[in-house]
Design an enzyme around this catalytic site. Structure first.
Site: not given
Length: 150
Positions: A110, A127
């Site tokens: 991330d 995402d």
């Protein structure tokens, strides 16, 4: 260009862009601090908001199994695949990119961190693509049914 070829192009485009950006964060130390939005490397061993991180070693297999079940369902329900092909393409591109992270890096990579007014979870392009796909499906379910009634 036929629809199937377009979906394949979209899938690989999203998948490779997401993987390239993650590679740059992991191996080239990308990162920028901003007043509201920062780009910094983080590893997520769980799923959304790090839930189920205690399953980190097994999540990649659980997620692959769920995708396989979904593909089997779509094989037997081709009308769903036809109606939601764009959303399914987005879901698979984002989902498989994140699963590849688990095999490659041991966790999902991330890098987008929102912290303006409140702190939010760190997330990535995959995402956002997954969330977009879900939003499109929900939109089609709610407003598509209303249009059919009218």
């Amino acid at each position: 260009m036929n629809k199937t070829l377009l979906m394949v192009f979209i899938f690989f485009g999203i998948f490779f862009i997401d993987q390239a950006v993650k590679y740059a964060f992991v191996f080239h130390n990308w990162g920028v601090e901003g007043s509201c939005l920062s780009f910094q490397l983080a590893y997520n061993y769980g799923v959304a908001f790090s839930m189920f991180s205690f399953l980190k070693e097994y999540l990649k297999y659980i997620q692959l199994t769920l995708i396989l079940i979904g593909i089997i369902y779509l094989y037997f329900n081709k009308e769903v695949l036809k109606e939601y092909s764009f959303s399914i393409t987005l879901l698979l591109a984002g989902g498989l990119s994140n699963i590849l992270d688990r095999f490659t890096y041991g966790a999902v990579v991330d890098y987008i961190y929102w912290h303006c007014g409140f702190e939010f979870a760190i997330f990535n392009l995959a995402d956002m693509i997954i969330n977009l796909a879900v939003a499109i499906i929900i939109y089609k379910q709610i407003w598509g049914k209303k249009e059919q009634k009218a």
